[in-house]
Design an enzyme around this catalytic site. Structure first.
Site, PDB file in Angstrom:
ATOM      1  N   TRP B 102       1.146  -1.228   0.093  1.00 36.66           N
ATOM      2  CA  TRP B 102       0.101   0.608  -0.267  1.00 36.66           C
ATOM      3  C   TRP B 102       0.835   1.274   0.281  1.00 36.66           C
ATOM      4  CZ3 TRP B 102      -4.078  -0.625  -1.938  1.00 36.66           C
ATOM      5  CH2 TRP B 102      -4.729  -1.893  -2.075  1.00 36.66           C
ATOM      6  N   ASP B 172      -1.684   6.210   6.457  1.00 36.15           N
ATOM      7  CA  ASP B 172      -2.990   5.322   6.334  1.00 36.15           C
ATOM      8  C   ASP B 172      -3.014   4.536   7.254  1.00 36.15           C
ATOM      9  OD1 ASP B 172      -4.588   2.991   4.903  1.00 36.15           O
ATOM     10  OD2 ASP B 172      -3.212   3.449   3.015  1.00 36.15           O
ATOM     11  N   LYS B 196     -12.565  -2.113   7.229  1.00 34.30           N
ATOM     12  CA  LYS B 196     -12.035  -2.854   7.761  1.00 34.30           C
ATOM     13  C   LYS B 196     -12.364  -3.147   9.357  1.00 34.30           C
ATOM     14  CE  LYS B 196      -8.211  -2.554   4.259  1.00 34.30           C
ATOM     15  NZ  LYS B 196      -8.676  -3.602   3.406  1.00 34.30           N
TER      16      LYS B 196
END
Lengths: 361, 361
Positions: B102, B172, B196
């Site tokens: 990511w 993030d 999530k």
């Protein structure tokens, strides 16, 4: 309260049978042991749901094979920016025809990236009419011509597709897609937030003639590149899966009800009921749009004064007719009559309107 | 099938009580005669839901008043582009610390807008460790330093907030927000897709230190401007209302369960159960991440060969343990243990792992 008739301009009413199915499947979808909102977008289960929704939308709207169909997050406004980024060169001229509030919003999003030419603008006339096609000042070699097929706030709708020659026509169909037959081949891009005629809020549909992908557009992040989304079947990143699924259920409902031909019939009937009630009220109710371009989807109308308007809003709500207050930009009353609003809802509204006038006229 | 234990990396498992409430309210929310997915985002009803969700998230995560909280459509990837557009001048240097997949994605989104300096990169070591802070090559005067707090695919997590001096730290937190106490004041921006640890797919949370709004960033459409979203309480355009509502229900559930302190305890317990089972397996199960930076949220692990891996995936699914197949970028198995995955789920997994090893070891 039981379910009322809901005239919200969006997010808007959904078919009760679709909500019941979503309700039944909320804890365990298709026997997988989890809700569809809890499973991976990359699972075979979800990929099948996504593909089926696309196939159903293609059938419903009549989308030719040389058009890509994307299901993306963000509403129409995001796509108003992405259209410019993807399909216009930096500073290239783009032509906009402004027939209401949303046309102005579209320009605001494109302006940082292009040279916007307002080819026609109905604002001087209070957006009560669409400037005639022969008055439009189009630009040879423009990247595209942009129109708003139906103006949700001002209640103005293109009843025919304008001929703009070789330059691709891009259209915001957020509030009228799938409400009647549409010749997609006349457009370069059709885009729509789903939350009016297609399903739930949180997902937008973008229909793109594939040859447009050859345009290089302008520098942009990969996540803003329609080609990247198309290459990954709208799963470049995690899509709004539940919203996509619910839209798919709405597509199946529309097909089962008879498709866009049947909805064109119902929508013509519903809007005629309401416009006839307005026009037969002797001026108690007033719609200011030129009849030839009156919207079948959103009907703004006015009462004689603010006191009556407030009373109308309060009493209609108490009578089970929701969300009739007009948009603050124009005031008055607004009735939105999307596909999922039944004919009985429009009939209940005009019955209420006649009764209200008798008591207050 | 009844509800299974769901180890999906995202979209991920949700609390059953939240799904039951959403199910009960699906046709008529709060007695208004419509579902919450059918009402206007500008109605007082929805504005109250939205404001309550923000207040609950502020309490849950401990967000100071000098931070704005936005609820926006699009996943984390969209925000990886918007961070650069909003907070870096054109071509300005931005520092990225890459500790997995990511982090690389984040760079891809920023590159069209900034000069990306990779201050540290764990890829040479297979992303099994986080490069030590004193090896980072930070840029004085960079617009920001970006980290990925928890790498969902590689299972690597920052266990402390790195000190990067005066340059704002952007992180993030998609897969670890609200999983343990967090000192928000050490960050300039924290962003997270909700799917999530926070709730459903289709909405992202962006937490921004307000002084950053003074940066002019670069030319961009209004819809890409965080200041415009903040000025309109995340209702610049139609937000993903149902997703926002469902996230709000998850926040209330987390607060009722005891808040992030309690989830930190549960998450430590769950991840210890699984790591202990791996480490006690005599090499039958193998996790390659350095123990000090092992993720509490996502545990990738490997079996001796592909045949056993496939059998593990199939048999665990049949046993009611869903979505354990590893991400294709690394293979093997991955167990995601977000807040809504109960301790009993982790226990069921380790019981299955021991049994599977006995039968196949």
């Amino acid at each position: 309260m039981t379910r009322a008739f809901n005239f919200s301009a969006g997010p808007a009413t959904l078919p009760e049978s679709v909500l019941r199915q979503a309700q039944a499947e909320m804890l365990d979808w298709n026997g997988v042991g989890a809700s569809i909102v809890e499973i991976s977008h990359r699972s075979q289960d979800f990929i099948a749901v996504a593909a089926e929704a696309e196939a159903d939308l293609r059938q419903l709207v009549g989308i030719p094979d040389d058009y890509a169909v994307l299901f993306l997050s963000g509403g129409a406004t995001t796509h108003q920016a992405l259209l410019a980024l993807n399909f216009a060169a930096p500073g290239q001229v783009v032509d906009y025809v402004v027939t209401g509030h949303w046309g102005k919003t579209a320009i605001k999003q494109a302006k940082p990236y292009c040279t916007v030419n307002i080819a026609a603008d109905g604002e001087a006339g209070g957006f009560h009419d669409i400037p005639p096609r022969d008055s439009w000042k189009l630009t040879p070699g423009a990247a595209y011509v942009h129109i708003t097929a139906n103006e949700t706030i001002h209640g103005v709708e293109f009843r025919d597709t304008p001929d703009v020659g070789e330059v691709p026509l891009f259209a915001d169909f957020s509030s009228s897609i799938a409400s009647e037959p549409l010749d997609v081949s006349k457009y370069g891009v059709i885009y729509a937030g789903a939350q009016k005629n297609l399903g739930p809020v949180g997902v937008a549909v973008v229909i793109i003639r594939k040859d447009l992908f050859e345009r290089s557009g302008q520098p942009r992040a990969d996540i803003f590149d329609y080609r990247s989304h198309a290459a990954r079947d709208s799963m470049l990143n995690t899509p709004p899966t539940w919203n996509w699924y619910l839209a798919g259920l709405v597509f199946k409902w529309m097909l089962a009800e008879g498709g866009v031909g049947e909805f064109a019939r119902r929508n013509a009937l519903k809007s005629s009921l309401v416009y006839d009630a307005i026009d037969a009220s002797g001026g108690f109710y007033r719609n200011e749009v030129v009849p030839a371009v009156r919207s079948r989807m959103n009907i703004p109308f006015f009462l004689p004064d603010e006191t009556l308007t407030s009373r109308f809003v309060a009493e209609s709500k108490a009578a089970g007719l929701l969300a009739l207050k007009g948009h603050k930009a124009v005031g008055g009353i607004r009735a939105s009559l999307y596909n999922a609003l039944p004919v009985e809802g429009a009939q209940a509204l005009v019955d209420f309107m006649r009764d209200f006038q008798q008591r207050n006229g």
